[in-house]
Design an enzyme around this catalytic site. Structure first.
Site, PDB file in Angstrom:
ATOM      1  N   CYS A   1     -12.988   2.323   1.382  1.00 43.12           N
ATOM      2  CA  CYS A   1     -12.893   1.509   2.590  1.00 43.12           C
ATOM      3  C   CYS A   1     -13.448   0.126   2.281  1.00 43.12           C
ATOM      4  O   CYS A   1     -14.642  -0.019   1.998  1.00 43.12           O
ATOM      5  CB  CYS A   1     -13.669   2.154   3.738  1.00 43.12           C
ATOM      6  SG  CYS A   1     -13.642   1.212   5.278  1.00 43.12           S
TER       7      CYS A   1
ATOM      8  N   ASP B   1      -7.068  -1.526  12.982  1.00 39.03           N
ATOM      9  CA  ASP B   1      -8.193  -2.082  12.235  1.00 39.03           C
ATOM     10  C   ASP B   1      -8.515  -3.447  12.813  1.00 39.03           C
ATOM     11  O   ASP B   1      -7.635  -4.283  12.990  1.00 39.03           O
ATOM     12  CB  ASP B   1      -7.827  -2.216  10.758  1.00 39.03           C
ATOM     13  CG  ASP B   1      -9.052  -2.370   9.869  1.00 39.03           C
ATOM     14  OD1 ASP B   1     -10.068  -2.903  10.335  1.00 39.03           O
ATOM     15  OD2 ASP B   1      -8.974  -1.951   8.704  1.00 39.03           O
TER      16      ASP B   1
ATOM     17  N   CYS C   1      -8.850  -5.544   6.715  1.00 40.42           N
ATOM     18  CA  CYS C   1      -8.647  -4.314   5.936  1.00 40.42           C
ATOM     19  C   CYS C   1      -8.658  -4.608   4.432  1.00 40.42           C
ATOM     20  O   CYS C   1      -7.710  -5.176   3.889  1.00 40.42           O
ATOM     21  CB  CYS C   1      -7.351  -3.617   6.336  1.00 40.42           C
ATOM     22  SG  CYS C   1      -7.182  -1.962   5.610  1.00 40.42           S
TER      23      CYS C   1
END
Length: 333
Positions: free
Chosen positions: A91, A250, A254
């Site tokens: 992530c 998101d 991202c």
């Protein structure tokens, strides 16, 4: 005050997207690699993930990271990523949040003007270079895992019978990438519900036809992100809406999505190495990325991506679970 467990956390946001960094209360997870620890946590302690991510302690777009001792001699800390939708191998916004927390809480030796942190993630080692001024983290530059195009001009059939063409790329997670107007929708936050529904429909169609699988690690599989870019986007500056399973956007640009997008653009011959690419989120925040070089992943051509963003600490907390709490794993509405 009673509690069955006490979880220590530092909350942050990366360009608008939250990261709840769990610094204590969980202990060292079993597993010889960080990916094994990710899978163990998913199998045995999903109740803790749901407690922290779901309401009433979290929300529908909550994201987090659990700090761990590293499993590798060349890394400083390990990370397991958690969010409402599950357990990501990597992530980007979460790693920027983690690096910022590590610097500003003194959990790593801080060096100005740049503190370098090597992080052991389920997708592989990631290097974070934190720009530090006066003890504060001003920006974080991540060198991400190798990223690659997994297929250009693929097609999927939507529930309404339409055939849609998209590109598939990997940047730590898999991404379907296509212009939003290909789905017949404008890049307009007033149409966010329609955009979300269209992205989820495409996601379901791709997975139903055969979910993507990482060529080196079959535990990294499935499409959970759809990158829908605005019609005025170019290979130097793009705007996009990122649809994420099970149904949210998101807020950040991202990081793994930026890496996948750069891999896709490079595969199309549109983004050379050592060229800046500005990726703008649905709320207007930005990451700046570039490709440092090329490599291979299981024999497939791949690129080495880097991107820069910012994070801010928003609070510290101890999260508790009263024995009589009617929602020991939170809830989703």
């Amino acid at each position: 005050m009673r509690s069955r467990l006490v979880l220590h956390a530092v909350d942050s946001h990366t360009e608008g997207m939250p990261t709840r960094v769990v610094t204590g209360g969980i202990g060292t997870l079993p597993g010889a690699t960080m990916n094994e620890r990710r899978l163990w946590f998913r199998e045995h302690r999903d109740d803790v993930k749901r407690l922290l991510m779901n309401e009433p302690r979290g929300h529908a777009a909550m994201s987090g990271a659990v700090l761990q001792p590293t499993t590798r001699p060349d890394c400083d800390w390990g990370v397991v990523y958690i969010e409402v939708s599950g357990y990501l191998p990597m992530c980007g916004h979460g790693t920027i949040g983690v690096a910022t927390v590590l610097v500003e809480t003194g959990m790593v030796e801080v060096v100005e003007p740049v503190t370098t942190i090597r992080l052991d993630t389920p997708a592989g080692p990631v290097t974070a270079e934190v720009a530090v001024e006066g003890g504060a983290a001003r920006a974080v530059t991540l060198t991400n895992v190798p990223s690659f195009s997994a297929g250009l001009d693929r097609t999927a059939t939507l529930p309404d019978g339409r055939t849609v063409t998209y590109d598939l790329a990997y940047g730590g997670n898999f991404y379907a990438i296509l212009p939003l107007d290909r789905l017949g929708l404008p890049f307009d936050r007033a149409r966010k519900d329609d955009i979300l529904a269209a992205g989820l429909a495409l996601m379901d169609a791709v997975n139903a036809a055969g979910e993507p699988v990482h060529p080196e690690d079959p535990s990294i599989r499935g499409l959970h992100h759809v990158h829908l870019y605005a019609p005025d986007s170019t290979a130097r500056h793009a705007r996009h809406a990122m649809v994420i399973s099970p149904g949210w956007f998101d807020r950040s640009p991202c990081g793994t999505g930026t890496s996948a997008r750069m891999a896709q653009l490079h595969a199309r011959g549109e983004l050379p190495l050592h060229t800046d690419f500005v990726n703008e989120s649905f709320i207007g925040t930005r990451f700046t990325g570039r490709l440092l070089g090329t490599t291979t992943v299981a024999g497939h051509p791949a690129v080495l991506p880097r991107f820069t963003g910012r994070a801010w600490i928003t609070g510290t907390a101890q999260y508790l679970l009263d024995p009589d709490d009617p929602f020991p794993s939170g809830f989703v509405l």
